[in-house]
Motif scaffolding. Structure first.
Motif, short mmCIF file in Angstrom:
data_model
loop_
_atom_site.label_atom_id
_atom_site.label_comp_id
_atom_site.label_asym_id
_atom_site.label_seq_id
_atom_site.Cartn_x
_atom_site.Cartn_y
_atom_site.Cartn_z
N GLN A 223 -4.17 -1.70 1.69
CA GLN A 223 -3.72 -1.25 3.00
C GLN A 223 -3.21 -2.46 3.79
O GLN A 223 -3.81 -3.54 3.73
N ARG A 242 6.31 -5.47 1.58
CA ARG A 242 6.67 -4.49 0.55
C ARG A 242 7.21 -5.17 -0.70
O ARG A 242 6.98 -4.70 -1.83
N SER A 247 2.77 -0.99 -3.93
CA SER A 247 1.96 0.23 -3.88
C SER A 247 1.08 0.36 -2.65
O SER A 247 0.54 1.44 -2.39
N LYS A 249 -0.38 0.88 1.08
CA LYS A 249 -0.01 1.71 2.22
C LYS A 249 0.23 0.79 3.42
O LYS A 249 -0.66 0.03 3.81
N ARG A 264 10.92 2.34 8.40
CA ARG A 264 10.71 3.20 7.23
C ARG A 264 11.57 2.72 6.06
O ARG A 264 11.11 2.70 4.91
N ASN A 269 5.02 3.09 5.32
CA ASN A 269 4.64 4.48 5.07
C ASN A 269 4.48 5.25 6.38
O ASN A 269 4.84 6.43 6.46
N THR A 270 3.92 4.59 7.38
CA THR A 270 3.71 5.22 8.68
C THR A 270 4.13 4.25 9.77
O THR A 270 3.80 3.06 9.71
N HIS A 335 0.69 15.49 -2.23
CA HIS A 335 1.33 14.56 -1.29
C HIS A 335 1.86 15.29 -0.06
O HIS A 335 2.64 14.72 0.71
#
Length: 366
Positions: A223, A242, A247, A249, A264, A269-270, A335
């Motif tokens: 994370q 990234r 992988s 989050k 994005r 991811n958020t 998902h």
């Protein structure tokens, strides 16, 4: 006692097994990685402790010499009294050795070999204790960094430890994330030191640079939370993160809505827009203060009501979300995020996860 012995063995193995390249990497990383702060005595107290120990060694040596004063000869008057014994102990322990008082009997010489010499070594160790402590602390820090880098897996990296970063960490801790699994990255030394004082590992440096994120072991993190002050910085950090970790989050906080698509595309991811979220909360609080209070309660973890995600239990599988003990507001199936009124989630499956509103619970760890 057994645990301490095992720790010493483990420390020795760590020092022994490190290659020269690993030792160099640990020394370089140690300049920017700040481990959780340890409780140490105040400098003045440490100096006083060393002074007391040195005086104690001097007193013991004086008593040993005085007890066998007949075995010593003083070139000035022949005899050795208590003051002469203290003088001899002082010049001997400090390795000055003027030679005006000398041991002449066999017992005095044997005492010097077996007792006074070890005490002299102990006295010198106490005197140079500060230097030894600095070297020991530096080695200990490098070993800590080496161990930490080897065992960090599936952890959370928080980039930026300002107001947003601190609250993100508080929420993670409230949800049971241990402090040992959280790493803070920030360019300000005082901020990193503050994180270390709170029991977190801190990495000092610019998070837009790959080497800084690599020192935080970001490539093996699960994370990543990015809470930088500027949106352009957040975008660059997201791109770099990234690239290093495909992988993990990534959750990013930005100020402006127009930057959300960019984040994005960068790999987030958020994306949470702080300014618009605060504006919506202000508007709802203006129209209905009670609604604003409830939303603020939900956003404050560990107080009143909490929003949490958990797996479906065996007892809940096959039943409606309305039958759950907690208030289910959404269901995660595969998902996909489904509203609790969606016909597809009329019956919960064991592989589902539910997002619930529940009564706040005490933190499980930290």
């Amino acid at each position: 006692m057994v645990t301490r012995k095992m720790n010493r063995i483990s420390l020795f193995r760590t020092l022994w097994d490190r290659t020269r390249s690993e030792a160099g990497d640990d020394a370089e990383a140690g300049r920017s990685i700040v481990m959780p702060a340890r409780r140490v005595a105040a400098p003045l107290r440490q100096v006083l402790q060393r002074l007391v120990m040195a005086l104690l060694v001097l007193a013991v040596t004086t008593l040993i010499v005085y007890a066998d004063s007949a075995g010593y000869h003083d070139n000035a008057d022949g005899g050795v009294d208590f003051l002469d014994a203290a003088y001899y102990a002082t010049v001997t322990l400090s390795t000055t050795g003027y030679g005006d008082i000398t041991p002449v009997s066999d017992s005095a010489r044997l005492t010097n070999i077996l007792l006074v010499t070890p005490l002299r070594v102990l006295f010198l160790i106490i005197l140079v204790g500060t230097t030894l402590e600095v070297l020991t602390e530096r080695t200990r820090h490098q070993v800590q960094v080496h161990r930490w880098r080897n065992r960090m897996r599936e952890h959370t990296v928080v980039v930026g430890y300002g107001t947003k970063g601190r609250h993100a960490v508080e929420t993670l801790l409230g949800q049971g994330k241990p402090k040992s699994q959280i790493v803070v990255v920030d360019p300000q030394k005082k901020v990193v030191d503050a994180a270390a004082a709170e029991g977190l590992v801190g990495v000092l440096g610019d998070a837009t640079r790959s080497e800084t994120l690599l020192r935080a072991e970001l490539a093996r993190a699960s994370q990543i939370v990015i809470t930088t002050q500027r949106d352009d910085t957040a975008a660059l950090v997201t791109l770099t993160a990234r690239q290093l970790n495909k992988s993990a989050k990534i959750v990013v906080a930005v100020r402006e809505d127009e930057n959300v698509p960019l984040l994005r595309q960068s790999g987030a991811n958020t994306v949470v827009t702080s300014s618009s979220s605060a504006g919506r909360l202000l508007g709802m609080s203006m129209m209905s203060p009670n609604v604003g209070t409830v939303l603020e309660d939900l956003l404050t973890y560990g107080n009143g009501l909490d929003v949490a995600e958990r797996p479906v239990t065996k007892r809940e599988a096959g039943h409606s979300p309305r039958d759950c003990e907690d208030l289910v507001v959404a269901v995660v199936r595969g998902h996909r995020l489904l509203h609790f009124t969606d016909p597809e989630v009329e019956t919960l499956q064991l592989a589902d996860r539910v997002i619930t509103i529940r009564q706040a619970r005490a933190p499980e760890g930290g």
